[in-house]
Design a protein around this motif. Structure first.
Motif, PDB file in Angstrom:
ATOM      1  N   ALA A 105       0.824  -1.213   0.000  1.00 61.45           N
ATOM      2  CA  ALA A 105       0.000   0.000   0.000  1.00 61.45           C
ATOM      3  C   ALA A 105       0.856   1.259   0.000  1.00 61.45           C
ATOM      4  O   ALA A 105       0.545   2.239  -0.687  1.00 61.45           O
ATOM      5  CB  ALA A 105      -0.940  -0.001   1.202  1.00 61.45           C
ATOM      6  N   ASP A 106       1.940   1.260   0.767  1.00 63.06           N
ATOM      7  CA  ASP A 106       2.801   2.455   0.840  1.00 63.06           C
ATOM      8  C   ASP A 106       3.405   2.781  -0.523  1.00 63.06           C
ATOM      9  O   ASP A 106       3.415   3.934  -0.963  1.00 63.06           O
ATOM     10  CB  ASP A 106       3.914   2.235   1.867  1.00 63.06           C
ATOM     11  N   GLU A 107       3.899   1.745  -1.198  1.00 61.33           N
ATOM     12  CA  GLU A 107       4.509   1.961  -2.509  1.00 61.33           C
ATOM     13  C   GLU A 107       3.458   2.436  -3.520  1.00 61.33           C
ATOM     14  O   GLU A 107       3.726   3.335  -4.332  1.00 61.33           O
ATOM     15  CB  GLU A 107       5.162   0.669  -3.010  1.00 61.33           C
ATOM     16  N   ALA A 108       2.248   1.853  -3.426  1.00 62.25           N
ATOM     17  CA  ALA A 108       1.176   2.244  -4.350  1.00 62.25           C
ATOM     18  C   ALA A 108       0.819   3.714  -4.183  1.00 62.25           C
ATOM     19  O   ALA A 108       0.623   4.442  -5.169  1.00 62.25           O
ATOM     20  CB  ALA A 108      -0.048   1.364  -4.116  1.00 62.25           C
ATOM     21  N   ILE A 109       0.751   4.170  -2.922  1.00 57.92           N
ATOM     22  CA  ILE A 109       0.397   5.570  -2.664  1.00 57.92           C
ATOM     23  C   ILE A 109       1.507   6.501  -3.151  1.00 57.92           C
ATOM     24  O   ILE A 109       1.230   7.562  -3.729  1.00 57.92           O
ATOM     25  CB  ILE A 109       0.127   5.783  -1.158  1.00 57.92           C
ATOM     26  N   ASN A 126      -5.815   3.917   4.378  1.00 58.36           N
ATOM     27  CA  ASN A 126      -6.861   3.142   5.061  1.00 58.36           C
ATOM     28  C   ASN A 126      -7.728   2.385   4.059  1.00 58.36           C
ATOM     29  O   ASN A 126      -8.166   1.262   4.320  1.00 58.36           O
ATOM     30  CB  ASN A 126      -7.733   4.065   5.910  1.00 58.36           C
ATOM     31  N   LYS A 127      -7.980   2.996   2.913  1.00 57.98           N
ATOM     32  CA  LYS A 127      -8.767   2.312   1.883  1.00 57.98           C
ATOM     33  C   LYS A 127      -8.022   1.098   1.343  1.00 57.98           C
ATOM     34  O   LYS A 127      -8.584   0.008   1.183  1.00 57.98           O
ATOM     35  CB  LYS A 127      -9.074   3.280   0.735  1.00 57.98           C
ATOM     36  N   LEU A 128      -6.729   1.302   1.042  1.00 63.66           N
ATOM     37  CA  LEU A 128      -5.950   0.223   0.446  1.00 63.66           C
ATOM     38  C   LEU A 128      -5.683  -0.915   1.419  1.00 63.66           C
ATOM     39  O   LEU A 128      -5.433  -2.053   0.988  1.00 63.66           O
ATOM     40  CB  LEU A 128      -4.625   0.768  -0.102  1.00 63.66           C
ATOM     41  N   LYS A 129      -5.721  -0.650   2.709  1.00 66.07           N
ATOM     42  CA  LYS A 129      -5.488  -1.691   3.727  1.00 66.07           C
ATOM     43  C   LYS A 129      -6.796  -2.251   4.278  1.00 66.07           C
ATOM     44  O   LYS A 129      -6.780  -3.060   5.197  1.00 66.07           O
ATOM     45  CB  LYS A 129      -4.662  -1.115   4.872  1.00 66.07           C
ATOM     46  N   SER A 130      -7.923  -1.830   3.697  1.00 67.07           N
ATOM     47  CA  SER A 130      -9.217  -2.238   4.239  1.00 67.07           C
ATOM     48  C   SER A 130      -9.572  -3.689   3.947  1.00 67.07           C
ATOM     49  O   SER A 130     -10.408  -4.273   4.615  1.00 67.07           O
ATOM     50  CB  SER A 130     -10.325  -1.338   3.668  1.00 67.07           C
ATOM     51  N   GLY A 131      -8.942  -4.277   2.915  1.00 67.47           N
ATOM     52  CA  GLY A 131      -9.269  -5.652   2.557  1.00 67.47           C
ATOM     53  C   GLY A 131     -10.575  -5.780   1.797  1.00 67.47           C
ATOM     54  O   GLY A 131     -11.064  -6.885   1.559  1.00 67.47           O
TER      55      GLY A 131
END
Length: 572
Positions: A105-109, A126-131
């Motif tokens: 997620a960090d790299e994507a952002i 938070n969206k990308l880690k929401s599953g």
């Protein structure tokens, strides 16, 4: 032996015949059984599938489960009276993510921020880690942004084609056309109106198919709308005002030909549309309209039959009632005729006109003219006028010259239409309407003779050499008539002589009015040091410029033969 052989052969044949027939019956029964079983299984599966589809259709979608179908709902084009496009749908791409497929997620952002630097890191993380199975990241991207994000090659990111509303004229007709939200649903102006007329239901049911949506024609003329917007924008700067606006109405049909208010917003990028200074002051703002209201006071007195064009009113001394003293601005200090009360804009004379009719008659007349009730029209953003709960004589006196009641500039213009078109009040419309359609729902509010007298007074007030305050609105050849209005605004609970709301109410051509024009300039400053800032010096020139530029487009032919002084109409 032969006989015995025949008997045995017949017996054998009969025996064989029974056996063969039984086999056929057994085989046919099994085939029918298999067919019935196959059909049962097929219909069972079909019923299960149908049940599941119905269940999914009525089930509320889970948050993050994916875009709803209404996101891409289509809207009909909005066009002006000549077919020029005011609003249309265009295709655009929106970025979504499937968090379950996001590896880092960090790299994507970090990568996404190189294209969308204003992205909210915490919210996106938070969206990308929401599953979740689906989340929106950014709606309505530009083609360039879409291409750059695609080149990033981030796993789990994707695009969906959506509809986006595009307004070719930008802010030119923003307050009329209105806005849609990110889901292409109307939230203001005529966009909201057409949703309320059934478009929203079509969108919800999936029946808003582009090929079936015919363009919706509005009454406005985009060419004239541009002129109005341009002139009030210039006035805002020229007179250092906090706001300006104008409206043009067809005096025969009640159609709104143009209406604009500045400051405004760009509907293609409406980030500031909800700021309080961006409201449509013509329809959604209420003001004490100052001396423009004297038009209605004079018409009321004439229509009562208790006075005529030859009546006189004592304006030699101020009127004192309670703690209030009513004076004239640059008063003449003498008895005035009814036309003089109008062209000299005498507060004292107007108060005496109202006194002739009485308190109840005064209030009834303003309601009859539609000035004290919410205007009925298609535009959702309209304000409700205000008046005293209980009218006393002091209220009638102050309201006679435009203080003590508040109404919208649009309603003031609508009332003026009735004063000049023969006496018929018609609700304003933003949709095309014929004269016959307008008259079918019009209401007579004043006598024809009263209307003729008001046309004369309007023309007299804008004639050079008459001493009237509307001379700066005159346009050679177009027989303009009108009335100024300079209202002091309330500051810290008191009327301030330095803070004004100015208006000019006009009609043209006065021999047979086709259009009514009203301009407003809110809190203007002197154009140059030492100059005044009354409506005759700012609101009237705005009307002059609008008519000068718009009249030829509206098909009004100039006639220089009628540039003489107006003739006094008969009071009989």
């Amino acid at each position: 032996m032969i006989g015995n052989w025949r008997k045995r052969s017949q017996s054998t044949a009969l025996s064989s015949g029974i056996v063969v027939d039984g086999q056929r019956k057994t085989t046919g029964g099994r085939s029918r059984t298999r067919l019935l079983m196959t059909m049962t299984v097929f219909f069972g599966l079909y019923a299960a599938l149908t049940s599941r589809l119905v269940h999914l259709a009525v089930l509320e979608p889970e948050e993050g489960a994916g875009p709803q179908s209404r996101v891409t709902a289509s809207r009909p084009d909005l066009v002006d009276r000549n077919g020029e496009v005011l609003a249309t749908d265009i295709k655009t791409a929106s970025l979504f993510a499937e968090p379950r497929r996001i590896v880092d997620a960090d790299e994507a952002i970090e990568k996404l921020a190189t294209v969308l630097p204003d992205i909210n890191y915490e919210q996106t993380y938070n969206k990308l880690k929401s599953g979740a199975g689906f989340v929106w990241l950014r709606r309505q991207l530009t083609p360039a942004q879409q291409a750059e994000i695609m080149n990033l090659g981030i796993p789990g990111f994707g695009f969906r084609t959506e509809k986006r509303r595009f307004y070719p004229g930008g802010s030119t007709a923003a307050h009329i056309v209105g806005l849609v939200n990110v889901d292409n649903q109307g939230i203001s102006g005529m966009e909201k109106y057409i949703d309320d007329q059934g478009l929203a239901d079509l969108q919800a049911s999936g029946l808003a198919i582009p090929r079936d949506l015919k363009p919706v024609a509005l009454s406005i003329d985009l060419r004239v709308q541009h002129i109005v917007h341009d002139e009030i924008t210039r006035a805002l700067e020229r007179y250092h005002a906090i706001a300006a606006g104008a409206v043009i109405l067809n005096a025969k049909t009640g159609e709104v030909i143009a209406m604009a208010s500045v400051p405004d917003f760009d509907p293609n990028n409406p980030f500031n549309a909800h700021e309080k200074d961006r409201l449509n002051r013509i329809a959604a703002g209420t003001y004490e309209m100052g001396s423009t209201i004297k038009s209605f006071t004079t018409a009321m007195a004439l229509d009562s039959g208790k006075v005529d064009m030859n009546s006189t009113f004592d304006a030699r001394r101020p009127i004192t009632i309670g703690r209030q003293t009513i004076r004239d601005f640059h008063g003449k200090g003498r008895v005035l005729t009814l036309p003089e009360v109008f062209i000299y804009s005498s507060n004292i004379g107007s108060a005496r006109e109202a006194d002739v009719v009485g308190i109840d008659g005064h209030r009834e007349f303003l309601h009859r003219m539609g000035l004290l009730d919410r205007v009925k029209t298609e535009l959702p953003e309209t304000a409700r006028p205000s008046e005293p709960k209980t009218w006393k004589k002091v209220h009638s006196i102050t309201i006679s010259f435009g203080h003590g009641m508040s109404t919208t500039p649009l309603q003031t213009a609508v009332g003026a239409v009735a004063l000049v078109n023969g006496g018929f009040l018609m609700n304003p419309t933003f949709l095309p309407r014929t004269e016959a359609e307008a008259m079918a729902n019009a209401t007579r509010v004043v006598h024809a003779q009263t209307s003729a007298s008001m046309r004369y007074l309007y023309k007299l007030n804008a004639t050079k050499g008459s001493g009237g305050s509307g001379a700066r609105a005159a346009v050679p050849g177009y027989r303009v008539g009108g009335k100024t209005g300079t209202a002091e605004k309330v500051v810290n609970g008191r009327y301030s002589s330095d803070v004004r709301f100015n208006a000019f109410l006009a009609a043209f051509p006065m021999d047979d009015p086709q259009y009514v024009v009203l301009s407003i300039v809110d809190e203007p400053k002197p154009e140059k040091p030492g100059m005044a800032a009354t409506s005759g010096l700012n609101a009237a020139p705005v009307v002059h410029n609008i008519i000068r530029r718009a009249a030829p487009l509206l098909g009004v032919q100039p006639d220089f033969r009628l540039e003489e002084e107006p003739l006094l109409v008969s009071s009989q």
